[in-house]
Enzyme design. Structure first.
Site, mmCIF file in Angstrom:
data_model
loop_
_atom_site.group_PDB
_atom_site.id
_atom_site.type_symbol
_atom_site.label_atom_id
_atom_site.label_comp_id
_atom_site.label_asym_id
_atom_site.label_seq_id
_atom_site.Cartn_x
_atom_site.Cartn_y
_atom_site.Cartn_z
ATOM 1 N N ARG A 53 0.822 -1.221 0.000
ATOM 2 C CA ARG A 53 0.000 0.000 0.000
ATOM 3 C C ARG A 53 0.848 1.260 0.000
ATOM 4 O O ARG A 53 0.363 2.355 -0.197
ATOM 5 C CB ARG A 53 -0.892 0.010 1.236
ATOM 6 N N HIS B 145 3.986 -24.240 5.275
ATOM 7 C CA HIS B 145 5.414 -24.365 4.959
ATOM 8 C C HIS B 145 6.073 -25.564 5.639
ATOM 9 O O HIS B 145 7.142 -25.985 5.240
ATOM 10 C CB HIS B 145 6.169 -23.054 5.238
ATOM 11 N N LYS C 265 9.438 -28.692 4.448
ATOM 12 C CA LYS C 265 10.670 -29.052 5.166
ATOM 13 C C LYS C 265 11.088 -30.455 4.746
ATOM 14 O O LYS C 265 10.263 -31.363 4.685
ATOM 15 C CB LYS C 265 10.437 -29.003 6.692
ATOM 16 N N GLU D 161 8.992 -23.064 20.316
ATOM 17 C CA GLU D 161 9.798 -21.951 19.794
ATOM 18 C C GLU D 161 10.304 -21.120 20.967
ATOM 19 O O GLU D 161 9.588 -20.955 21.958
ATOM 20 C CB GLU D 161 8.938 -21.057 18.912
ATOM 21 N N ASP E 294 -2.715 -20.569 14.839
ATOM 22 C CA ASP E 294 -1.465 -20.231 14.137
ATOM 23 C C ASP E 294 -0.614 -21.474 13.868
ATOM 24 O O ASP E 294 0.068 -21.549 12.854
ATOM 25 C CB ASP E 294 -0.676 -19.230 15.004
ATOM 26 N N HIS F 255 0.090 -26.586 10.975
ATOM 27 C CA HIS F 255 1.382 -27.284 10.957
ATOM 28 C C HIS F 255 1.335 -28.622 11.716
ATOM 29 O O HIS F 255 1.752 -29.654 11.199
ATOM 30 C CB HIS F 255 2.478 -26.423 11.585
ATOM 31 N N LYS G 231 5.175 -20.546 22.233
ATOM 32 C CA LYS G 231 6.197 -19.518 22.000
ATOM 33 C C LYS G 231 6.924 -19.256 23.307
ATOM 34 O O LYS G 231 6.401 -19.547 24.384
ATOM 35 C CB LYS G 231 5.548 -18.228 21.520
HETATM 36 C C1 BG6 Z 1 4.383 -19.733 11.124
HETATM 37 C C2 BG6 Z 1 3.698 -19.136 12.317
HETATM 38 O O1 BG6 Z 1 3.454 -20.349 10.286
HETATM 39 O O2 BG6 Z 1 5.332 -20.707 11.570
HETATM 40 C C3 BG6 Z 1 4.723 -18.501 13.257
HETATM 41 O O3 BG6 Z 1 2.779 -18.151 11.882
HETATM 42 C C4 BG6 Z 1 5.788 -19.510 13.626
HETATM 43 O O4 BG6 Z 1 4.096 -17.990 14.419
HETATM 44 C C5 BG6 Z 1 6.361 -20.169 12.388
HETATM 45 O O5 BG6 Z 1 6.814 -18.814 14.330
HETATM 46 C C6 BG6 Z 1 7.281 -21.302 12.769
HETATM 47 O O6 BG6 Z 1 7.923 -21.781 11.626
HETATM 48 P P1 BG6 Z 1 9.315 -22.537 11.738
HETATM 49 O O7 BG6 Z 1 9.567 -23.035 10.362
HETATM 50 O O8 BG6 Z 1 10.303 -21.518 12.192
HETATM 51 O O9 BG6 Z 1 9.113 -23.623 12.737
#
Ligand code: BG6
Length: 489
Positions: A48, A177, A181, A215, A234, A239, A338
């Protein structure tokens, strides 16, 4: 897989966002410089903000220096990459802004187009509508949707339906994502190319499964996003559910996208939904309070700006159960948080103990075999076995040893999950992406927890930053006479 070069235009909505700078642009930088995508391909950054193209190129260079892993930034490569960058200012809701994009894209009307939506999913529908009205969606267009799509099943259905008005299901790439991996993909290789696991992979031999994604980072600059979603939406709904699917699925009949997705969907549909009583016993939600990580004091979640009254969970632990023949009676304990003690993501498959121990008179304890798949920070696969302690002791002594499967990497550099997945979108390979029914089945299960929490059937706990999470998570698994694998490390 065929990785022949293909030219395309990659258009990143939310191009100035955290994900774009940290992950997407570094991934495309490598794909471009390693010649996986054709050198004529363009990367069009949408945001934007009003900005000149040279200002944009300078910003991208700065961010690449900041976010590429050490040693991966190269001046010459960056200069080459910058030549392919374009910038376009668009307010997603303003249809006339899309004319600017049209001018850029119309240079190559037949080229494949990858629209990457790295924005809140609230905008997906509107962006699609405006792309359509500006005649920017061609038959060679694909769209990548970042997770989480919606806040629950209902909102997810609305967003997906809107996107489906403009793109066909085959053109939609719902990204997670974790599926990019290498170790995660290796679960398929491990399970389906090694006969030894075949007869062992079920409720008669497996006691339980643990999936942990811990994390040490907090919410960084994403507090606005995170506070709306929390750890369940999240991390767990996407995941961790994908990891659970890969461990629990039946062998697919081929590696084609739909064959794999069919099997994953069956697992998700077999997940036992949690009722109010289950929520209390089988889920834990918690928020971190001030603590120490690596010797540094870190503030609690609600000490951050604008989060004082937040009721969002930063940690979740759940006992999940799969109602099918293979897994009946085998709990899947999953947790993610986290600001934990350390970054550690692992899957532990714990086998049952031997039916009878002939060593017990020697006072030797036999530990159950475990297959430990570590995803982060270092990738490894270990099979824990019992072994004789060498030497001449009077009674045979036993010890636990780990057989380690080392995956030698023959590349100079380890490619990132986003590189794998971006390349797959360019190559139009949807194997590692989620189909609509997968997303919906995962939401249905997550909704059963969200609803229970909304009715306040389990309290929000606290845990000190830099620890393994709240004691309630330890109790959750201890109630079944078990313990978390990472508790001991
Ligand atoms: C993301 C989340 O999809 O994955 C984040 O939104 C998280 O909050 C991240 O930190 C973790 O990814 P990775 O690959 O670092 O484990």
């Amino acid at each position: 897989m065929d990785t022949k070069r293909k030219d395309c235009d990659i258009i990143i909505f939310g191009g100035h966002g955290d994900l774009s700078f940290r992950k997407l642009l570094p991934a495309v930088y490598h794909l471009y410089n390693d010649s996986h995508i054709d050198e004529k391909s363009r990367i069009i950054i949408i945001s934007r903000q009003k900005m000149t193209l040279s200002g944009q190129k300078e910003l991208v260079r700065k961010k690449l220096i900041e976010f590429l892993p050490k040693g991966e930034f190269d001046d010459e490569k960056s200069a080459n990459f910058e030549k392919q960058l374009e910038y376009c200012k668009i307010d997603f809701n303003n249809k006339t802004d899309y004319k600017n994009l049209k001018k850029i894209l119309d240079f190559f009307p037949k080229r494949d187009r990858v629209y990457y939506f790295s924005t809140s999913s609230d905008f997906y529908g509107k962006i699609c509508e405006n792309l359509h009205n500006s005649r920017l969606i061609t038959k060679n267009s694909r769209v990548v949707l970042e997770k989480p799509i919606g806040l629950n099943l209902k909102s997810s259905k609305i967003i997906n339906a809107k996107v489906l008005e403009y793109f066909k299901e085959q053109q939609i790439f719902r990204i997670d994502h974790y599926l990019g991996k290498d170790t995660v993909q290796n679960i398929l290789a491990l399970r389906f190319s090694n006969r030894i696991f075949m007869p062992l992979w079920d409720a008669s031999n497996i006691d339980h499964v643990q999936i942990t994604v811990a994390e040490s980072v907090g919410v960084e600059e994403r507090a606005g996003y995170y506070d709306e979603y929390g750890a369940l939406r999240d991390m767990i709904q996407n995941h961790l559910m994908q990891l659970l699917c890969l461990i629990a699925m039946e062998p697919p009949c081929s590696l084609y996208a739909n064959d794999i997705r069919d099997e994953k969907v069956k697992v998700l549909k077999s997940l036992r939904l949690l009722d109010t009583k289950d929520i209390e016993l089988k889920t834990v939600r918690a928020q971190y309070i001030q603590g120490q990580i690596d010797g540094k004091i870190v503030p609690g979640y609600t000490q951050s700006k604008d989060l004082q009254d937040s009721k969002t969970e930063t940690f979740v632990a759940i006992k999940a159960e799969i109602n099918n023949w293979r897994w009946n009676g085998v709990p899947f304990y999953i947790k993610s948080g986290k600001r934990m003690k350390r970054r550690n993501s692992e899957i532990v498959i714990q086998f049952k103990s031997v039916p009878y121990s002939i060593f017990h008179n020697n006072g030797a304890n036999i530990s159950e075999n475990k297959l430990v798949i570590t995803l982060q920070p270092n990738e490894s696969i270990q099979l824990e076995l019992m072994n004789k302690v060498p030497g001449l002791s009077k009674h045979m002594k036993l010890q636990k040893v780990a057989l380690e499967l080392n995956n030698p990497i023959n590349q100079k550099r380890k490619s990132s999950a986003y590189e794998r997945l971006m390349l797959d979108v360019v190559l139009d390979n949807a194997t590692l992406f989620m189909r609509l029914d997968e997303v919906e089945a995962a939401w249905k299960w997550a909704d059963s927890i969200i609803e229970g929490w909304e009715q306040n059937s389990t309290p929000m706990r606290n845990y000190t930053a830099g620890t393994d999470g709240p004691s309630a998570a330890i109790e959750l698994i201890a109630r079944d006479g078990r313990s978390w694998h990472d508790e001991c490390c």
